[in-house]
Design an enzyme around this catalytic site. Structure first.
Site, short mmCIF file in Angstrom:
data_model
loop_
_atom_site.label_atom_id
_atom_site.label_comp_id
_atom_site.label_asym_id
_atom_site.label_seq_id
_atom_site.Cartn_x
_atom_site.Cartn_y
_atom_site.Cartn_z
N TYR A 155 49.10 82.62 13.95
CA TYR A 155 48.11 81.55 14.19
C TYR A 155 46.88 81.64 13.30
O TYR A 155 46.08 80.72 13.27
CB TYR A 155 47.69 81.52 15.67
CG TYR A 155 47.21 82.84 16.23
CD1 TYR A 155 45.91 83.28 16.02
CD2 TYR A 155 48.06 83.64 16.99
CE1 TYR A 155 45.47 84.48 16.55
CE2 TYR A 155 47.63 84.85 17.52
CZ TYR A 155 46.33 85.26 17.30
OH TYR A 155 45.90 86.46 17.81
N HIS A 164 45.23 90.46 19.31
CA HIS A 164 44.68 90.40 20.67
C HIS A 164 45.09 91.65 21.46
O HIS A 164 44.26 92.31 22.08
CB HIS A 164 45.18 89.13 21.36
CG HIS A 164 44.85 89.06 22.80
ND1 HIS A 164 43.56 88.86 23.25
CD2 HIS A 164 45.62 89.20 23.91
CE1 HIS A 164 43.56 88.87 24.58
NE2 HIS A 164 44.79 89.08 24.99
N ARG A 195 37.19 89.62 15.85
CA ARG A 195 38.32 90.48 16.23
C ARG A 195 39.20 90.68 14.99
O ARG A 195 39.92 89.79 14.58
CB ARG A 195 39.13 89.80 17.34
CG ARG A 195 40.08 90.75 18.07
CD ARG A 195 41.08 89.98 18.93
NE ARG A 195 42.13 89.42 18.12
CZ ARG A 195 42.78 88.28 18.39
NH1 ARG A 195 42.48 87.57 19.45
NH2 ARG A 195 43.74 87.84 17.60
C1 LIG Z 1 42.27 84.15 34.73
C2 LIG Z 1 43.08 84.50 33.53
N1 LIG Z 1 43.65 83.51 32.79
C3 LIG Z 1 44.37 83.83 31.69
C4 LIG Z 1 44.56 85.13 31.32
C5 LIG Z 1 45.37 85.48 30.08
N2 LIG Z 1 44.46 85.97 29.03
C6 LIG Z 1 44.37 87.28 28.78
S1 LIG Z 1 43.25 87.60 27.59
C7 LIG Z 1 42.92 85.98 27.38
C8 LIG Z 1 41.91 85.53 26.33
C9 LIG Z 1 40.54 86.02 26.60
O1 LIG Z 1 39.71 85.75 25.50
P1 LIG Z 1 38.21 86.19 25.48
O2 LIG Z 1 37.57 85.90 26.79
O3 LIG Z 1 37.59 85.55 24.29
O4 LIG Z 1 38.25 87.77 25.33
P2 LIG Z 1 38.90 88.70 24.21
O5 LIG Z 1 40.33 88.93 24.60
O6 LIG Z 1 38.78 87.99 22.88
O7 LIG Z 1 38.12 89.96 24.27
C10 LIG Z 1 43.66 85.19 28.25
C11 LIG Z 1 43.60 83.72 28.31
C12 LIG Z 1 43.95 86.14 32.12
N3 LIG Z 1 44.02 87.43 31.81
N4 LIG Z 1 43.21 85.80 33.20
#
Ligand SMILES: Cc1ncc(C[n+]2csc(CCOP(=O)(O)OP(=O)(O)O)c2C)c(N)n1
Length: 346
Positions: free
Chosen positions: A252, A243, A239
Site C-alpha cells: 500500500y 504495522h 512509521r
Molecule cells: C477497536 C479496534 N478496531 C480495529 C482494530 C484493528 N486495528 C489494529 S491496529 C489498527 C490501526 C491503528 O492505527 P493508529 O491508531 O494510527 O496506531 P498505530 O498502529 O499506527 O500505532 C487497527 C484499525 C483494533 N485493534 N481495535
C-alpha cells in the site's frame, strides 16, 4: 510546529549535556530491543510484533518529561516509552509471547497496553478525574496513534477531560499510518492538534523525531495539565517499518515523494546524534558504546523471559467471570484433557 534540532544552538536548549546523552542512549536501547523482538518473532519465539522503528525520539522524549508518579496508558506501539519509564524489557517480551503482562512486580505506574484502539483514553480520563477528587498530584498520559482519533472513545474522552478539567495529556503519536490508512483519509481537519479546540483546551504539534523538542513540549504541556487544563499533543513522526510482523507495507505504500520533511526522511537516532556531535556533546564512538550496553541489557531481558515457566493453560479462563458459565467450564475441561494427553473428551 515546535522543534529544536536545526533551529537552536545546544547552549540555548533547556537540558544538560548529561541528559541529552541519556536521551540518545535510551533511544538506542529502545532500537536494540525493537530489532531483537523482530528477530525473536521471526524465529517463532513470539507470534507477532508491532515495531516502533523511527518513533524512538518521540517516545523517549515524552517519557522523560513525565514525573515518576504520572500514569502512562500505552498501546502495543509504545514499547520505547515503557522501556524509557523502566518497565522491565522482559515483561514486554513476555506480553508479546502471550504471557500475562507485568510478570515481575515492578512498581511503574503504567496500565496494561491497549490493543483495542482508543479504549485506554476514557480510562486515562477516569484516572485523571480520580486524581482531582483525591487531591493527588499525578497526571495521566494517554498514548495513542492517529488512527485512534476516528474512534468514539477518543471524542468521549476528550469531551470528559475538557468538561471535568481532568489532568490528562493526550499524546497522539502521528506516524502517518493506521495500518494502510493514511493520515489524510483519517480526518479532514487541518491537523490532529486542531481537534482540541472543539473540547475547550489547547493542542499543539511537535517534531516527533526531535527528542529535545518533544521533551520540552510535553514538559510544558504537563505543567498546564497539572494546573487543571488537559492538553492534546500531536507528535509528528513516521512509521518506518510495517504495522506488525503480519503486514507488508509494500502493498500500500507508493513511491516516496521528493522533498520530504526531516521527521519523515531522517532516522531520529542518526539525526539527534549528528546534532549532538556537531555541538561536541557526544564523542565519536558514543553510538557504538550505547549499542553495546543496550545489547547486554536486552540479552539479559531475553534470558529472564526465556527462564519463565509456561503459564498454566487454566489461566486463560481466569479474571473474566466470578463464576465460569457452563460453556466455558466445558472448554476448560477439554483443555485439561488435551494437556494431560487424553483427547477423548467432548
Ligand atoms: C477497536 C479496534 N478496531 C480495529 C482494530 C484493528 N486495528 C489494529 S491496529 C489498527 C490501526 C491503528 O492505527 P493508529 O491508531 O494510527 O496506531 P498505530 O498502529 O499506527 O500505532 C487497527 C484499525 C483494533 N485493534 N481495535
Amino acid at each position: 510546529m515546535h522543534r529544536v534540532i536545526g533551529e537552536r544552538e545546544f547552549s540555548a536548549v533547556s537540558v544538560s549535556e548529561d541528559h541529552a546523552r541519556e536521551l540518545l542512549a535510551e533511544m538506542v536501547r529502545a532500537r536494540v530491543f525493537d530489532e531483537r523482538a523482530l528477530s525473536l518473532q521471526r524465529r517463532g519465539w513470539m507470534s507477532g510484533y508491532p515495531p516502533f522503528h523511527g518513533q524512538e525520539g518521540s517516545q523517549v522524549g515524552a517519557a522523560h518529561a513525565m514525573a515518576d508518579d504520572d500514569w502512562l496508558f500505552p498501546t502495543y506501539r509504545a514499547n520505547a516509552m515503557q522501556i524509557a519509564r523502566d518497565v522491565p524489557m522482559s515483561d514486554l517480551l513476555l506480553f508479546r509471547r502471550g504471557y500475562p503482562e507485568f510478570h515481575s512486580d515492578h512498581d511503574v505506574p503504567v496500565f496494561p497496553q491497549a490493543v483495542p484502539i482508543a479504549t485506554q483514553l476514557p480510562h486515562a480520563v477516569g484516572v485523571g478525574m480520580a486524581a482531582n477528587y483525591t487531591d493527588a498530584d499525578h497526571a495521566a498520559v494517554a498514548y495513542f496513534g492517529d488512527g485512534a482519533t476516528s474512534e468514539g472513545d477518543f471524542h468521549e474522552a476528550m469531551n470528559f477531560a475538557g468538561v471535568f478539567d481532568a489532568p490528562v495529556l493526550f499524546f497522539c503519536e502521528n506516524n502517518h499510518w493506521a495500518i494502510s490508512t493514511t493520515r489524510d483519509r483519517q480526518t479532514a481537519a487541518p491537523s490532529i492538534a486542531a481537534k482540541a479546540d472543539a473540547y475547550g483546551f489547547t493542542g499543539g504539534q511537535v517534531d516527533g523525531n526531535d527528542p529535545l523538542a518533544v521533551f520540552e513540549f510535553v514538559r510544558s504541556a504537563l505543567k498546564r495539565v497539572r494546573e487543571g487544563e488537559p492538553v492534546l499533543v500531536e507528535s509528528l513522526t513516521y512509521r518506518q517499518g510495517p504495522h506488525t510482523t503480519s503486514d507488508d507495507p509494500d502493498r500500500y505504500r507508493g513511491d516516496e515523494d521528493e522533498d520530504l520533511p526531516d521527521w519523515r526522511t531522517r532516522d531520529p537516532i542518526e539525526r539527534f546524534a549528528e546534532y549532538l556531535r556537531s555541538h561536541n556533546v557526544v564523542y565519536e564512538g558514543f553510538l557504538d558504546h550505547a549499542r553495546e550496553e543496550a545489547t547486554d541489557a536486552v540479552d539479559a531481558a531475553v534470558e529472564t523471559a526465556d527462564a519463565v515457566a509456561d503459564p498454566d493453560p487454566d489461566d486463560v479462563f481466569e479474571h473474566a467471570y466470578a463464576e465460569l458459565p457452563k460453556r466455558l467450564r466445558d472448554q476448560r475441561e477439554t483443555v485439561r484433557e488435551r494437556a494431560s494427553g487424553d483427547d477423548s473428551g467432548p
